[in-house]
Scaffold this active site. Structure first.
Site, PDB file in Angstrom:
ATOM      1  N   SER A 237      -7.998  56.547  -2.682  1.00  0.00           N
ATOM      2  CA  SER A 237      -9.169  55.976  -3.342  1.00  0.00           C
ATOM      3  C   SER A 237     -10.376  56.906  -3.233  1.00  0.00           C
ATOM      4  O   SER A 237     -10.309  58.039  -3.680  1.00  0.00           O
ATOM      5  CB  SER A 237      -9.426  54.600  -2.739  1.00  0.00           C
ATOM      6  OG  SER A 237      -9.994  53.776  -3.704  1.00  0.00           O
ATOM      7  N   HIS A 379      -4.070  47.700  -4.446  1.00  0.00           N
ATOM      8  CA  HIS A 379      -4.804  48.883  -4.022  1.00  0.00           C
ATOM      9  C   HIS A 379      -4.636  49.130  -2.513  1.00  0.00           C
ATOM     10  O   HIS A 379      -5.142  48.365  -1.701  1.00  0.00           O
ATOM     11  CB  HIS A 379      -6.282  48.624  -4.351  1.00  0.00           C
ATOM     12  CG  HIS A 379      -7.179  49.776  -4.094  1.00  0.00           C
ATOM     13  ND1 HIS A 379      -7.090  50.959  -4.794  1.00  0.00           N
ATOM     14  CD2 HIS A 379      -8.185  49.941  -3.208  1.00  0.00           C
ATOM     15  CE1 HIS A 379      -8.016  51.783  -4.363  1.00  0.00           C
ATOM     16  NE2 HIS A 379      -8.691  51.191  -3.388  1.00  0.00           N
TER      17      HIS A 379
HETATM   18  C1  GCU Z   1     -14.315  50.760  -4.700  1.00  0.00           C
HETATM   19  C2  GCU Z   1     -14.776  51.818  -5.671  1.00  0.00           C
HETATM   20  C3  GCU Z   1     -13.666  52.794  -6.033  1.00  0.00           C
HETATM   21  C4  GCU Z   1     -13.017  53.338  -4.783  1.00  0.00           C
HETATM   22  C5  GCU Z   1     -12.585  52.192  -3.894  1.00  0.00           C
HETATM   23  C6  GCU Z   1     -12.001  52.626  -2.541  1.00  0.00           C
HETATM   24  O1  GCU Z   1     -13.426  49.899  -5.337  1.00  0.00           O
HETATM   25  O2  GCU Z   1     -15.286  51.175  -6.795  1.00  0.00           O
HETATM   26  O3  GCU Z   1     -14.157  53.859  -6.794  1.00  0.00           O
HETATM   27  O4  GCU Z   1     -11.962  54.176  -5.136  1.00  0.00           O
HETATM   28  O5  GCU Z   1     -13.683  51.379  -3.604  1.00  0.00           O
HETATM   29  O6  GCU Z   1     -12.366  53.683  -2.044  1.00  0.00           O
HETATM   30  O7  GCU Z   1     -11.204  51.865  -1.991  1.00  0.00           O
END
Ligand code: GCU
Length: 399
Positions: A237, A379
């Protein structure tokens, strides 16, 4: 309900409504994406077509790198006065004798100020040295990389990686740039590179995290157990955005692994699906250089898109991992970006191909220098993802 509770209840309702409205503003409908034109990967700013590796390396690659610096992530200063490595703890019989644990304090000095990075690393005992290493840019804290192994976390599955014959290392991004919009500068930015804070294209958190990964490679180059030509830079992420930028900057990275890095990572910004530049620069202004903000809702004006970042890994390797339930990170946009990056690999004679449609869920694609999977689920970075990274690395390093 007393007045205090009523107020609390009303606030929760209002907050949820507002959140809902904002989330609805994000597009999750393929039909609403509309037409978009990506910036040309292989045409220079002087409108010259790039057809050779030489033109790519001398002209177009440096141009693209600079565009990302100036408009998205900021510069990455490389100068410092001194770097010191100190093994603060070593255990040759970690993991029931299967691995050697090393904890290393990496201290970097500039203009009489210093910052220390704490690297944790396990190296397999039974394999011929030096070994390749997975280096994780970790924003989930040291608790996910417990050196005692009392706490095991699938995010950093050290036992499985050791079993596969790789070393695994990691650092907490807080050591160099806390992941907080008010505190991110309390690390290398205030201590080592304060002038960057004044610049519209100055380094911010994502760049600082990649910078830190480069200091870890500086250490690997001095450690005989590690094959510094086989470093795999991994991030999940926000960490994945940093690992891609790190791999683009530091040619010592053999494979950049982006796990669900999404917007401003592996996903095409112009697709307008899931997270947007507007949203990310508002919520996480400290990740990017200030210049990036002007492209919120204005992606067509960006001189780059994220396929160009993936292309900067050529002729090394890049692996893009997605999760089908993680629409915020736009799995399809990540797949398309990888596909759009292939012409640069082709310049090097690397004939990787990808299908027109995203492969079905849980089916991994392993090309010679590019790989992809879209696993089922939400995620996260999981042991399943790690198994795919290892398979790709085995193939790439011919292990
Ligand atoms: C949030 C953010 C993302 C990122 C994520 C993470 O959702 O909007 O851009 O990738 O956090 O780091 O888990």
């Amino acid at each position: 309900m007393n007045t205090k509770n009523k107020f609390r209840f009303a606030s929760i309702i209002i907050f949820s409504l507002l959140l809902n409205i904002t989330l609805k503003a994000q597009n999750y409908d393929e039909a609403l994406i509309g037409e978009y034109t990506l910036p040309e990967l292989l045409v220079t700013q002087n409108k010259k077509e790039v057809t050779t590796v030489e033109q790519w390396e001398k002209v177009r690659r440096p141009e693209i790198l600079k565009l990302f610096e100036d408009h998205v992530y900021g510069q990455v200063p490389e100068d410092f006065d001194n770097i010191r490595f100190k093994v603060t703890h070593q255990d040759k019989k970690a993991m029931d004798g299967k691995a050697t644990l090393k904890q290393v304090a990496i201290t970097v000095e500039r203009n009489r100020n210093a910052v220390t990075i704490n690297l944790v690393m396990f190296v397999p005992n039974k394999v011929k040295k030096p070994v390749p290493v997975f280096l994780v840019i970790n924003h989930r804290g040291m608790k996910t990389m417990d050196a005692t192994r009392q706490n095991k976390d699938g995010f950093w599955p050290a036992e499985e990686v050791i079993e596969a014959g790789y070393a695994i290392a990691g650092f907490d991004v807080t050591d160099v740039a806390p992941d907080n919009k008010d505190k991110f500068a309390q690390g290398i930015l205030e201590e080592l590179y304060p002038e960057q804070l004044e610049m519209e294209n100055g380094m911010r958190a994502l760049g600082a995290w990649g910078w830190c990964a480069s200091r870890a490679i500086d250490y690997f180059e001095k450690d005989k157990l590690i094959d510094a030509a086989k470093v795999i830079s991994v991030g999940h992420s926000r960490g994945g955005k940093a690992s891609l930028w790190h791999g683009a900057q530091d040619k010592r990275v053999a494979i950049a692994v982006s796990n669900e890095s999404g917007n401003s990572g592996a996903a095409l910004s112009r697709r307008n699906f899931g997270e947007t530049v507007e949203r990310i620069t508002q919520t996480f202004p400290h990740w990017f250089c200030p210049n990036y903000r002007q492209y919120g809702g204005n992606e067509d004006k960006l001189p780059v898109d994220q396929h160009m970042l993936l292309a900067l890994m050529a002729p090394h390797a890049v692996y893009v991992a997605s999760a089908a339930g993680d629409l915020w990170a736009d799995p399809k946009g990540q797949f398309l970006a990888l596909k759009e990056a292939l012409p640069v690999f082709e310049l090097y004679g690397i004939r990787d191909t990808l299908p027109d449609e995203m492969p079905e869920v849980n089916r991994q694609i392993i090309n010679s220098n590019t790989g992809f999977h879209n696993r089922e689920g939400q995620h996260n970075m999981t042991p399943y993802d790690w198994q795919q990274f290892i398979r790709f690395a085995n193939a790439y390093f011919k292990l």
